[in-house]
Design a protein around this motif. Sequence first.
Motif, PDB file in Angstrom:
ATOM      1  N   LEU A 164     -22.074 -76.678 -15.091  1.00 10.73           N
ATOM      2  CA  LEU A 164     -21.777 -76.338 -16.478  1.00 10.73           C
ATOM      3  C   LEU A 164     -21.155 -74.960 -16.477  1.00 10.73           C
ATOM      4  N   THR A 165     -19.856 -74.869 -16.824  1.00  3.31           N
ATOM      5  CA  THR A 165     -19.128 -73.608 -16.718  1.00  3.31           C
ATOM      6  C   THR A 165     -17.991 -73.545 -17.720  1.00  3.31           C
ATOM      7  N   ASP A 166     -17.548 -72.314 -17.999  1.00  2.00           N
ATOM      8  CA  ASP A 166     -16.364 -72.134 -18.834  1.00  2.00           C
ATOM      9  C   ASP A 166     -15.094 -72.199 -17.998  1.00  2.00           C
ATOM     10  N   GLY A 167     -15.249 -72.355 -16.692  1.00  2.00           N
ATOM     11  CA  GLY A 167     -14.105 -72.587 -15.818  1.00  2.00           C
ATOM     12  C   GLY A 167     -13.356 -71.346 -15.378  1.00  2.00           C
ATOM     13  N   GLU A 168     -13.863 -70.159 -15.647  1.00  2.00           N
ATOM     14  CA  GLU A 168     -13.162 -68.952 -15.228  1.00  2.00           C
ATOM     15  C   GLU A 168     -13.482 -68.632 -13.768  1.00  2.00           C
ATOM     16  N   VAL A 169     -13.052 -69.542 -12.883  1.00  2.00           N
ATOM     17  CA  VAL A 169     -13.293 -69.428 -11.449  1.00  2.00           C
ATOM     18  C   VAL A 169     -11.976 -69.066 -10.781  1.00  2.00           C
ATOM     19  N   THR A 170     -11.991 -68.078  -9.886  1.00  2.00           N
ATOM     20  CA  THR A 170     -10.746 -67.647  -9.245  1.00  2.00           C
ATOM     21  C   THR A 170     -10.482 -68.345  -7.916  1.00  2.00           C
ATOM     22  N   ASN A 171     -11.522 -68.852  -7.266  1.00  2.00           N
ATOM     23  CA  ASN A 171     -11.358 -69.486  -5.959  1.00  2.00           C
ATOM     24  C   ASN A 171     -11.526 -71.006  -6.066  1.00  2.00           C
ATOM     25  N   THR A 172     -10.770 -71.588  -6.945  1.00  2.00           N
ATOM     26  CA  THR A 172     -10.877 -73.015  -7.242  1.00  2.00           C
ATOM     27  C   THR A 172     -10.720 -73.876  -5.996  1.00  2.00           C
ATOM     28  N   ASP A 173      -9.736 -73.578  -5.154  1.00  2.00           N
ATOM     29  CA  ASP A 173      -9.491 -74.405  -3.969  1.00  2.00           C
ATOM     30  C   ASP A 173     -10.698 -74.425  -3.039  1.00  2.00           C
ATOM     31  N   GLU A 174     -11.338 -73.275  -2.836  1.00  2.00           N
ATOM     32  CA  GLU A 174     -12.519 -73.216  -1.963  1.00  2.00           C
ATOM     33  C   GLU A 174     -13.696 -73.981  -2.565  1.00  2.00           C
ATOM     34  N   VAL A 175     -13.862 -73.900  -3.875  1.00  2.00           N
ATOM     35  CA  VAL A 175     -14.949 -74.613  -4.551  1.00  2.00           C
ATOM     36  C   VAL A 175     -14.745 -76.121  -4.414  1.00  2.00           C
ATOM     37  N   ILE A 176     -13.536 -76.570  -4.638  1.00  2.00           N
ATOM     38  CA  ILE A 176     -13.229 -78.004  -4.507  1.00  2.00           C
ATOM     39  C   ILE A 176     -13.416 -78.444  -3.059  1.00  2.00           C
ATOM     40  N   ALA A 177     -13.000 -77.628  -2.111  1.00  2.00           N
ATOM     41  CA  ALA A 177     -13.164 -77.970  -0.691  1.00  2.00           C
ATOM     42  C   ALA A 177     -14.645 -78.079  -0.326  1.00  2.00           C
ATOM     43  N   ALA A 178     -15.478 -77.193  -0.858  1.00  2.00           N
ATOM     44  CA  ALA A 178     -16.922 -77.254  -0.579  1.00  2.00           C
ATOM     45  C   ALA A 178     -17.524 -78.541  -1.131  1.00  2.00           C
ATOM     46  N   ALA A 179     -17.133 -78.910  -2.335  1.00  2.00           N
ATOM     47  CA  ALA A 179     -17.633 -80.153  -2.932  1.00  2.00           C
ATOM     48  C   ALA A 179     -17.144 -81.360  -2.130  1.00  2.00           C
ATOM     49  N   ALA A 180     -15.890 -81.336  -1.723  1.00  2.00           N
ATOM     50  CA  ALA A 180     -15.331 -82.447  -0.955  1.00  2.00           C
ATOM     51  C   ALA A 180     -15.992 -82.582   0.409  1.00  2.00           C
ATOM     52  N   ALA A 181     -16.336 -81.456   1.026  1.00  2.00           N
ATOM     53  CA  ALA A 181     -16.956 -81.487   2.356  1.00  2.00           C
ATOM     54  C   ALA A 181     -18.316 -82.167   2.331  1.00  2.00           C
ATOM     55  N   ASP A 182     -18.975 -82.144   1.197  1.00  2.00           N
ATOM     56  CA  ASP A 182     -20.294 -82.769   1.074  1.00  2.00           C
ATOM     57  C   ASP A 182     -20.264 -84.049   0.250  1.00  2.00           C
ATOM     58  N   ALA A 183     -19.093 -84.630   0.060  1.00  2.00           N
ATOM     59  CA  ALA A 183     -18.949 -85.805  -0.793  1.00  2.00           C
ATOM     60  C   ALA A 183     -19.775 -86.998  -0.314  1.00  2.00           C
ATOM     61  N   ASP A 184     -20.073 -87.050   0.967  1.00  2.00           N
ATOM     62  CA  ASP A 184     -20.879 -88.163   1.475  1.00  2.00           C
ATOM     63  C   ASP A 184     -22.367 -87.966   1.194  1.00  2.00           C
ATOM     64  N   ARG A 185     -22.778 -86.755   0.804  1.00  2.00           N
ATOM     65  CA  ARG A 185     -24.191 -86.458   0.544  1.00  2.00           C
ATOM     66  C   ARG A 185     -24.485 -86.126  -0.916  1.00  2.00           C
ATOM     67  N   ALA A 186     -23.454 -85.783  -1.687  1.00  2.00           N
ATOM     68  CA  ALA A 186     -23.675 -85.382  -3.074  1.00  2.00           C
ATOM     69  C   ALA A 186     -22.422 -85.637  -3.899  1.00  2.00           C
ATOM     70  N   ARG A 187     -22.644 -86.026  -5.139  1.00  2.00           N
ATOM     71  CA  ARG A 187     -21.542 -86.151  -6.092  1.00  2.00           C
ATOM     72  C   ARG A 187     -21.591 -84.929  -6.998  1.00  2.00           C
ATOM     73  N   VAL A 188     -20.446 -84.305  -7.240  1.00  2.00           N
ATOM     74  CA  VAL A 188     -20.360 -83.099  -8.048  1.00  2.00           C
ATOM     75  C   VAL A 188     -19.542 -83.406  -9.303  1.00  2.00           C
ATOM     76  N   PHE A 189     -20.116 -83.059 -10.448  1.00  2.03           N
ATOM     77  CA  PHE A 189     -19.474 -83.277 -11.738  1.00  2.03           C
ATOM     78  C   PHE A 189     -19.377 -81.943 -12.460  1.00  2.03           C
ATOM     79  N   ALA A 190     -18.342 -81.765 -13.274  1.00  5.50           N
ATOM     80  CA  ALA A 190     -18.190 -80.532 -14.031  1.00  5.50           C
ATOM     81  C   ALA A 190     -18.234 -80.818 -15.533  1.00  5.50           C
ATOM     82  N   PHE A 191     -18.975 -79.983 -16.235  1.00  7.10           N
ATOM     83  CA  PHE A 191     -18.991 -79.979 -17.698  1.00  7.10           C
ATOM     84  C   PHE A 191     -18.250 -78.722 -18.129  1.00  7.10           C
ATOM     85  N   GLY A 192     -17.141 -78.899 -18.821  1.00 11.92           N
ATOM     86  CA  GLY A 192     -16.394 -77.750 -19.332  1.00 11.92           C
ATOM     87  C   GLY A 192     -17.021 -77.247 -20.613  1.00 11.92           C
TER      88      GLY A 192
END
Length: 175
Positions: free
Chosen positions: A146-174
């Motif tokens: 749950l975030t307002d989305g003011e994240v500067t390192n978006t690519d790294e955050v997405i990569a971290a979520a993708a790296a664990d996609a087999d163990r966790a699903r990540v959803f965002a609430f804007g």
Amino acid sequence: LLVKLDSLHAPRVLVERDSNGRLAALLSFVPKLDEKARSRRPCEAIFLVDRSGSMGGTSIAEARNALQLCLRSLPAGSRFNVVGFGSTYQALFPQSRSLDDASLAEATRHVTSMDADLGGTEILPALEAVLGSPSVAELPRQVFVLTDGEVTNTDEVIAAAAADADRARVFAFGI
């Protein structure tokens, strides 16, 4: 705007161009799920809540409201945790707790008192800590950000979520 479809399960794509030539697309589909897929199964739900300064005012209030609704919507048998993040992060519980009256009451009190008081928006350390923590073996892990989305390192955050996609699903609430 009210849109009615003749065939609900038929996928639709709409593409529009504005006066500046920019394109916008809308993809709409409703998957057909079998009865087993529609049943509410328990899960491990971890709520990562942005408590950075940019969430001040109505944003943190909306995050609290959304989180209260999410907590009360968890299926019986679920486990959960609430992790606030900013320049640092802090978890409500040391590890996910079983959903029961006592844990829900404690979480409700915690959520009510949450404020935008944890500094800058540094989601990556909190997300990595959550994804790296031991999961509950028999329950699928769902991480809700749950975030307002003011994240500067978006690519790294997405990569971290993708790296664990087999163990966790990540959803965002804007917010």
